[in-house]
Design an enzyme around this catalytic site. Sequence first.
Site, PDB file in Angstrom:
ATOM      1  N   TYR A 144       4.080  -2.168 -10.548  1.00  0.00           N
ATOM      2  CA  TYR A 144       5.617  -2.449 -10.893  1.00  0.00           C
ATOM      3  C   TYR A 144       6.232  -2.290  -9.424  1.00  0.00           C
ATOM      4  O   TYR A 144       5.939  -0.440  -9.415  1.00  0.00           O
ATOM      5  CB  TYR A 144       6.962  -2.120 -11.597  1.00  0.00           C
ATOM      6  CG  TYR A 144       8.360  -1.693 -11.147  1.00  0.00           C
ATOM      7  CD1 TYR A 144       8.797  -3.409 -11.217  1.00  0.00           C
ATOM      8  CD2 TYR A 144       9.162  -0.814 -11.060  1.00  0.00           C
ATOM      9  CE1 TYR A 144      10.480  -3.300 -10.545  1.00  0.00           C
ATOM     10  CE2 TYR A 144      10.482  -0.912 -10.873  1.00  0.00           C
ATOM     11  CZ  TYR A 144      10.848  -1.826 -10.497  1.00  0.00           C
ATOM     12  OH  TYR A 144      12.097  -2.000 -10.619  1.00  0.00           O
ATOM     13  N   ASP A 239       1.540   2.366  -4.093  1.00  0.00           N
ATOM     14  CA  ASP A 239       2.613   2.746  -4.187  1.00  0.00           C
ATOM     15  C   ASP A 239       2.791   3.648  -5.072  1.00  0.00           C
ATOM     16  O   ASP A 239       2.287   4.174  -6.641  1.00  0.00           O
ATOM     17  CB  ASP A 239       2.998   1.569  -5.011  1.00  0.00           C
ATOM     18  CG  ASP A 239       4.548   2.370  -5.327  1.00  0.00           C
ATOM     19  OD1 ASP A 239       4.652   3.369  -5.677  1.00  0.00           O
ATOM     20  OD2 ASP A 239       4.915   0.912  -6.018  1.00  0.00           O
ATOM     21  N   LYS A 267      11.218   8.751  -7.173  1.00  0.00           N
ATOM     22  CA  LYS A 267      10.897  10.462  -8.126  1.00  0.00           C
ATOM     23  C   LYS A 267      10.671  10.991  -8.022  1.00  0.00           C
ATOM     24  O   LYS A 267      11.821  11.945  -7.485  1.00  0.00           O
ATOM     25  CB  LYS A 267       9.893   9.256  -9.129  1.00  0.00           C
ATOM     26  CG  LYS A 267      10.481   7.737  -9.816  1.00  0.00           C
ATOM     27  CD  LYS A 267       9.254   7.219 -10.833  1.00  0.00           C
ATOM     28  CE  LYS A 267      10.058   5.926 -11.278  1.00  0.00           C
ATOM     29  NZ  LYS A 267       9.286   4.752 -10.903  1.00  0.00           N
TER      30      LYS A 267
END
Length: 429
Positions: A144, A239, A267
């Site tokens: 994702y 990522d 995050k």
Amino acid sequence: MIYQRSSALFAEAKKYIPGGVNSPVRAFKAVGGDPIFVKEAKGAYLYDEDGNRLIDYIASWGPMILGHAHEPVVQAVIEKTKKGTSFGMPTEIETELAQLAVSMVPNIDKIRFVNSGTEACMSAVRLARGYTGKDKIIKFAGCYHGHSDSFLIQAGSGAVTFGSPNSPGVTQGTARDTLLADYNNLESVRTLVEANRGAIAAVIIEPVAGNMGCIPPTDKFIQGLRTLCTAENILLIFDEVMTGFRLARGGAQEVLGIDADIVTFGKVIGGGLPVGAFAANAEIMAHLAPEGPVYQAGTLSGNPLAMGAGLAMLTELNERPEIFESLEEKTIHLHEGFDNALKKKGLPYQINRFGSMLSVHFTDTPVVDFATSAKGNNATFKRYFHGMLEQGVYLPPSAFESYFLNDALSYSDLDETIAALDRLDLRVV
Ligand SMILES: *Cc1c(COP(=O)(O)O)cnc(C)c1O
């Protein structure tokens, strides 16, 4: 435990917000039942609207690595707020956070701050396309990278040459430029590269996958990917929205010993405020506006609140790198405890772990990619999730999500969690 008020609040939310939530996983679709509404959180605990205390294993999906409402982060946000929350003009703290991030992460010279992981990945791909002059990208099934169009692509059931969109609203044109490979399968990448020689700008990957459960890469796979990308003039994008500043100061690049060409963050880097970032060497980053022609912008990007929270967070992680080791030790403790508890239940299961990320899968085959992760028994998972919730343990409400441990968790919290699992009857009746 009673979750009455949460259910009432959910019913009310559904009247005004699609599905009652602002991000789909929160709605408990995969596990059934009504989501828990949080009132506040401190350290390792969530306190919900019914007055229950829950031990938290999602940490806001990663950012709260030092625990909720961590004092230095809270103080930084309060101080910044008093002085104005956004100016649309440069501020010194943006450079401070940039300098610190660059000093912690291998192989990057410059960094651009955005407002989410989605924005970071979307912009990283645009930069890779602008830099290489090529259009196509390769992503991996089950990885994702946020909800921008290029990433919402899944394999059809047939040959995996061109992706087809797995969300309405994503055009065929976009799907055509996203090629899909299988995680931990270098051959699947090689096949795509050979069939699209000279057309691929970048390969984007979660260097340790966390969005199909936690799936570490094999050394052979990740090293082979680096070698292949270099040989074919393809940029390798890590990522690290999940892994950055979680697995180590330098994230997965440091732990795996692999240099990526572009790295994305989210995050943890925002300390719980909306921050994302992408970074690379000076030569690649020089292609970004206003230095270069690749456009990227943001009204609230680098705002002092977000930068203040991020700086407080990264400063502490930089000064106390032993946190990463102690988090890993706690995760190993949980892993071993879960293993002992599950062993007695006579059900097939797998526990995957890397650093402070972990996932439990109810299947007898090792979980190494999306296909093997999807084999997990969801009926068992639902019993497991709700059985733990009943005992005050908040796990990710989907088998495709990773657990994120935080520094505020004590060994007695972990033992309480293990004991809860030990008591659980997972047999599906
Ligand atoms: C969470 C996540 C994203 C998206 O970040 P948002 O801030 O939710 O937009 C991208 N990539 C990975 C690996 C993630 O875990």
